[in-house]
Design an enzyme around this catalytic site. Structure first.
Site, PDB file in Angstrom:
ATOM      1  N   HIS A   1       0.852  -1.198   0.000  1.00  0.00           N
ATOM      2  CA  HIS A   1       0.000   0.000   0.000  1.00  0.00           C
ATOM      3  C   HIS A   1       0.884   1.243   0.000  1.00  0.00           C
ATOM      4  O   HIS A   1       1.954   1.251   0.589  1.00  0.00           O
ATOM      5  CB  HIS A   1      -0.953   0.017   1.198  1.00  0.00           C
ATOM      6  CG  HIS A   1      -0.300  -0.137   2.540  1.00  0.00           C
ATOM      7  ND1 HIS A   1       0.116  -1.362   3.014  1.00  0.00           N
ATOM      8  CD2 HIS A   1       0.024   0.762   3.499  1.00  0.00           C
ATOM      9  CE1 HIS A   1       0.657  -1.204   4.215  1.00  0.00           C
ATOM     10  NE2 HIS A   1       0.628   0.076   4.530  1.00  0.00           N
TER      11      HIS A   1
ATOM     12  N   HIS B   1       0.707   5.327   0.897  1.00  0.00           N
ATOM     13  CA  HIS B   1      -0.046   6.404   1.546  1.00  0.00           C
ATOM     14  C   HIS B   1       0.026   7.651   0.669  1.00  0.00           C
ATOM     15  O   HIS B   1       1.111   7.996   0.170  1.00  0.00           O
ATOM     16  CB  HIS B   1       0.593   6.767   2.891  1.00  0.00           C
ATOM     17  CG  HIS B   1       0.549   5.682   3.931  1.00  0.00           C
ATOM     18  ND1 HIS B   1      -0.323   5.713   4.992  1.00  0.00           N
ATOM     19  CD2 HIS B   1       1.264   4.540   4.075  1.00  0.00           C
ATOM     20  CE1 HIS B   1      -0.123   4.651   5.758  1.00  0.00           C
ATOM     21  NE2 HIS B   1       0.839   3.915   5.234  1.00  0.00           N
TER      22      HIS B   1
HETATM   23  P1  5GP Z   1       1.620   0.730   7.592  1.00  0.00           P
HETATM   24  O1  5GP Z   1       1.528  -0.769   7.313  1.00  0.00           O
HETATM   25  O2  5GP Z   1       1.735   1.551   6.339  1.00  0.00           O
HETATM   26  O3  5GP Z   1       2.697   1.051   8.579  1.00  0.00           O
HETATM   27  O4  5GP Z   1       0.269   1.143   8.287  1.00  0.00           O
HETATM   28  C1  5GP Z   1      -0.953   0.623   7.821  1.00  0.00           C
HETATM   29  C2  5GP Z   1      -1.978   1.740   7.640  1.00  0.00           C
HETATM   30  O5  5GP Z   1      -3.214   1.108   7.337  1.00  0.00           O
HETATM   31  C3  5GP Z   1      -2.197   2.593   8.897  1.00  0.00           C
HETATM   32  O6  5GP Z   1      -2.119   3.965   8.532  1.00  0.00           O
HETATM   33  C4  5GP Z   1      -3.588   2.186   9.373  1.00  0.00           C
HETATM   34  O7  5GP Z   1      -4.320   3.251   9.929  1.00  0.00           O
HETATM   35  C5  5GP Z   1      -4.246   1.666   8.106  1.00  0.00           C
HETATM   36  N1  5GP Z   1      -5.208   0.590   8.360  1.00  0.00           N
HETATM   37  C6  5GP Z   1      -5.014  -0.509   9.130  1.00  0.00           C
HETATM   38  N2  5GP Z   1      -6.106  -1.284   9.125  1.00  0.00           N
HETATM   39  C7  5GP Z   1      -7.009  -0.667   8.327  1.00  0.00           C
HETATM   40  C8  5GP Z   1      -8.335  -0.992   7.932  1.00  0.00           C
HETATM   41  O8  5GP Z   1      -8.906  -2.003   8.295  1.00  0.00           O
HETATM   42  N3  5GP Z   1      -8.956  -0.117   7.104  1.00  0.00           N
HETATM   43  C9  5GP Z   1      -8.352   1.015   6.657  1.00  0.00           C
HETATM   44  N4  5GP Z   1      -9.047   1.805   5.851  1.00  0.00           N
HETATM   45  N5  5GP Z   1      -7.106   1.356   7.005  1.00  0.00           N
HETATM   46  C10 5GP Z   1      -6.438   0.519   7.832  1.00  0.00           C
END
Ligand code: 5GP
Ligand code: ZN
Length: 133
Positions: free
Chosen positions: A101, A103
């Site tokens: 993913h 951001h």
């Molecule tokens: P990272 O893996 O980039 O460090 O963080 C994962 C991102 O995904 C975080 O910003 C978190 O808020 C978001 N996130 C985690 N679970 C969910 C979810 O179930 N739905 C959504 N829309 N975002 C999520």
């Protein structure tokens, strides 16, 4: 590794569940191969995650990363246009969710601190930024 680890990851993957429609999300863009939805713990209004529908753990694992970035670019430009913000930040982490993913974050934080906000507010933001008709 016999592949079972990978399969377990896919079955449990929260973003694969979002792709499959098994858990809800605030979608703003979708095509055959990619999906973009609001981050549930936003750091700014319009904080979006852009994912390939295919499960790979890292952005760098995704075979057609050029095409993926073209989609991210389209969405980043849209978020910038709609928000009226000149700066659209982007980062790639993956500390939490093992599904590639990117951001995309238009403008300043404006008080948002990576905490959940009310569903009505999320819906308003989705409606403002959606690219879906
Ligand atoms: P990272 O893996 O980039 O460090 O963080 C994962 C991102 O995904 C975080 O910003 C978190 O808020 C978001 N996130 C985690 N679970 C969910 C979810 O179930 N739905 C959504 N829309 N975002 C999520
Ligand atoms: Zn996944």
């Amino acid at each position: 590794m016999d592949g079972s680890w990978y399969n377990v990851l896919m079955t449990d993957c929260i973003f694969c569940k979002i792709v499959a429609g098994e858990i809800p999300s605030y979608k703003i863009y979708e095509d055959e191969k990619y999906l973009a939805f609001l981050d549930i713990m936003p750091w700014c209004e319009g904080h979006t995650l852009v994912i390939p529908k295919q499960h790979v753990q890292w952005v760098w694992d995704y075979e057609n990363v050029g095409e993926y970035f073209e989609v991210v670019r389209k969405i980043a430009k849209h978020l910038g246009r709609v928000s009226g913000e000149e700066v659209v930040r982007s980062n790639i982490d993956g500390w939490e969710v093992p599904h590639a993913h990117i951001h995309v974050k238009p403008g300043k934080n404006n008080g948002m601190k990576g905490e959940q906000i009310a569903p009505e507010e999320m819906e308003k933001i989705r409606a403002k930024f959606t690219m879906l008709s």
